[in-house]
Design a protein around this motif. Sequence first.
Motif, PDB file in Angstrom:
ATOM      1  N   MET A   1       0.836  -1.183   0.000  1.00 21.74           N
ATOM      2  CA  MET A   1       0.000   0.000   0.000  1.00 21.74           C
ATOM      3  C   MET A   1       0.878   1.242   0.000  1.00 21.74           C
ATOM      4  N   ASN A   2       0.468   2.229  -0.742  1.00 20.06           N
ATOM      5  CA  ASN A   2       1.184   3.497  -0.683  1.00 20.06           C
ATOM      6  C   ASN A   2       0.383   4.492   0.163  1.00 20.06           C
ATOM      7  N   ASN A   3       0.992   5.623   0.450  1.00 18.41           N
ATOM      8  CA  ASN A   3       0.363   6.608   1.341  1.00 18.41           C
ATOM      9  C   ASN A   3      -0.960   7.130   0.809  1.00 18.41           C
ATOM     10  N   SER A   4      -1.137   7.212  -0.501  1.00 20.47           N
ATOM     11  CA  SER A   4      -2.383   7.744  -1.048  1.00 20.47           C
ATOM     12  C   SER A   4      -3.554   6.820  -0.723  1.00 20.47           C
ATOM     13  N   GLN A   5      -3.301   5.527  -0.567  1.00 15.64           N
ATOM     14  CA  GLN A   5      -4.387   4.602  -0.219  1.00 15.64           C
ATOM     15  C   GLN A   5      -4.869   4.807   1.214  1.00 15.64           C
ATOM     16  N   PHE A   6      -4.004   5.296   2.093  1.00 14.08           N
ATOM     17  CA  PHE A   6      -4.404   5.549   3.475  1.00 14.08           C
ATOM     18  C   PHE A   6      -5.284   6.786   3.584  1.00 14.08           C
ATOM     19  N   ASN A   7      -5.195   7.679   2.624  1.00 20.73           N
ATOM     20  CA  ASN A   7      -5.974   8.914   2.650  1.00 20.73           C
ATOM     21  C   ASN A   7      -7.259   8.807   1.839  1.00 20.73           C
ATOM     22  N   GLU A   8      -7.518   7.657   1.298  1.00 19.66           N
ATOM     23  CA  GLU A   8      -8.710   7.460   0.477  1.00 19.66           C
ATOM     24  C   GLU A   8      -9.972   7.628   1.324  1.00 19.66           C
ATOM     25  N   VAL A   9     -10.929   8.370   0.801  1.00 12.76           N
ATOM     26  CA  VAL A   9     -12.207   8.551   1.480  1.00 12.76           C
ATOM     27  C   VAL A   9     -13.095   7.361   1.128  1.00 12.76           C
ATOM     28  N   VAL A  10     -13.610   6.702   2.156  1.00 10.75           N
ATOM     29  CA  VAL A  10     -14.465   5.538   1.932  1.00 10.75           C
ATOM     30  C   VAL A  10     -15.904   5.893   2.287  1.00 10.75           C
ATOM     31  N   ALA A  11     -16.827   5.166   1.699  1.00 12.53           N
ATOM     32  CA  ALA A  11     -18.242   5.378   1.986  1.00 12.53           C
ATOM     33  C   ALA A  11     -18.536   5.046   3.440  1.00 12.53           C
ATOM     34  N   GLN A  12     -19.334   5.879   4.054  1.00 13.63           N
ATOM     35  CA  GLN A  12     -19.816   5.645   5.416  1.00 13.63           C
ATOM     36  C   GLN A  12     -21.319   5.894   5.413  1.00 13.63           C
ATOM     37  N   PRO A  13     -22.066   4.978   4.778  1.00 10.39           N
ATOM     38  CA  PRO A  13     -23.500   5.230   4.614  1.00 10.39           C
ATOM     39  C   PRO A  13     -24.260   5.161   5.926  1.00 10.39           C
ATOM     40  N   ARG A  14     -25.319   5.944   5.992  1.00  8.66           N
ATOM     41  CA  ARG A  14     -26.310   5.779   7.056  1.00  8.66           C
ATOM     42  C   ARG A  14     -27.075   4.518   6.686  1.00  8.66           C
ATOM     43  N   SER A  15     -27.306   3.658   7.653  1.00  7.85           N
ATOM     44  CA  SER A  15     -27.992   2.396   7.385  1.00  7.85           C
ATOM     45  C   SER A  15     -29.327   2.354   8.113  1.00  7.85           C
ATOM     46  N   ALA A  16     -30.321   1.808   7.426  1.00  6.23           N
ATOM     47  CA  ALA A  16     -31.651   1.668   8.006  1.00  6.23           C
ATOM     48  C   ALA A  16     -32.207   0.312   7.609  1.00  6.23           C
ATOM     49  N   ALA A  17     -33.162  -0.163   8.394  1.00  4.20           N
ATOM     50  CA  ALA A  17     -33.804  -1.447   8.109  1.00  4.20           C
ATOM     51  C   ALA A  17     -35.296  -1.336   8.366  1.00  4.20           C
ATOM     52  N   GLY A  18     -36.057  -1.957   7.491  1.00  3.64           N
ATOM     53  CA  GLY A  18     -37.502  -1.989   7.626  1.00  3.64           C
ATOM     54  C   GLY A  18     -38.017  -3.392   7.431  1.00  3.64           C
ATOM     55  N   VAL A  19     -39.295  -3.569   7.718  1.00  6.98           N
ATOM     56  CA  VAL A  19     -39.912  -4.891   7.638  1.00  6.98           C
ATOM     57  C   VAL A  19     -41.221  -4.783   6.884  1.00  6.98           C
ATOM     58  N   LEU A  20     -41.447  -5.740   5.976  1.00 10.43           N
ATOM     59  CA  LEU A  20     -42.738  -5.847   5.300  1.00 10.43           C
ATOM     60  C   LEU A  20     -43.585  -6.866   6.041  1.00 10.43           C
ATOM     61  N   PHE A  21     -44.734  -6.412   6.513  1.00 13.60           N
ATOM     62  CA  PHE A  21     -45.727  -7.291   7.119  1.00 13.60           C
ATOM     63  C   PHE A  21     -46.955  -7.303   6.228  1.00 13.60           C
ATOM     64  N   PHE A  22     -47.656  -8.425   6.232  1.00 21.57           N
ATOM     65  CA  PHE A  22     -48.844  -8.592   5.410  1.00 21.57           C
ATOM     66  C   PHE A  22     -49.996  -9.072   6.276  1.00 21.57           C
ATOM     67  N   ASP A  23     -51.219  -8.826   5.801  1.00 25.21           N
ATOM     68  CA  ASP A  23     -52.381  -9.411   6.460  1.00 25.21           C
ATOM     69  C   ASP A  23     -52.880 -10.578   5.600  1.00 25.21           C
ATOM     70  N   GLY A  24     -53.963 -11.187   6.002  1.00 26.47           N
ATOM     71  CA  GLY A  24     -54.502 -12.344   5.290  1.00 26.47           C
ATOM     72  C   GLY A  24     -54.970 -12.048   3.879  1.00 26.47           C
ATOM     73  N   ASP A  25     -55.165 -10.767   3.549  1.00 22.88           N
ATOM     74  CA  ASP A  25     -55.570 -10.369   2.198  1.00 22.88           C
ATOM     75  C   ASP A  25     -54.382  -9.948   1.352  1.00 22.88           C
ATOM     76  N   ASP A  26     -53.153 -10.229   1.819  1.00 21.35           N
ATOM     77  CA  ASP A  26     -51.909  -9.901   1.128  1.00 21.35           C
ATOM     78  C   ASP A  26     -51.699  -8.393   0.985  1.00 21.35           C
ATOM     79  N   ARG A  27     -52.256  -7.650   1.922  1.00 16.91           N
ATOM     80  CA  ARG A  27     -52.023  -6.206   1.951  1.00 16.91           C
ATOM     81  C   ARG A  27     -50.778  -5.920   2.785  1.00 16.91           C
ATOM     82  N   VAL A  28     -50.096  -4.820   2.457  1.00 17.81           N
ATOM     83  CA  VAL A  28     -48.845  -4.425   3.107  1.00 17.81           C
ATOM     84  C   VAL A  28     -49.146  -3.454   4.248  1.00 17.81           C
TER      85      VAL A  28
END
Length: 157
Positions: free
Chosen positions: A1-28
Amino acid sequence: MNNSQFNEVVAQPRSAAGVLFFDGDDRVLLVKPTYKPGWEIPGGYLHAGETPSAGAAREVKEELGITPPIGRLLVADWAPHPTEGDKLLFVFDGGVLPSDRLDQIAVDQVEISEHAFHFRDQLDALLIPRLARRVHAACTARVRAETVYLEHGAPLT
């Protein structure tokens, strides 16, 4: 590795998670946030060190007051936001909620004011476009028993 690789800006995404629930009529199941217009799926941003599945389960408990099992991953979506930066969003399968579990839902009235089940053909009118694309893709992935990778809510072509 060279010094320029140590200064590389990497992605730091905000992360989120959701859930899909359904009822008996296949509604979301959708929830209505108190802090912004429109509807969402249950879920939210992950805490530091929290896994996406644990974050999804925590958010469901906080928002809906229930602790159903969280199923398999349906979607991973790289969805940068113009003002909020890089985001990595996960959608899990919550399956069909049995009637006794539906009766236990109690929205927190802090982040969420109401919940309702909606047919898939209603989603485009209720959700912002990028979320609607993600939810449609997750519904398809659920039917096909697969996990899909998206960018901005759309599969790679």
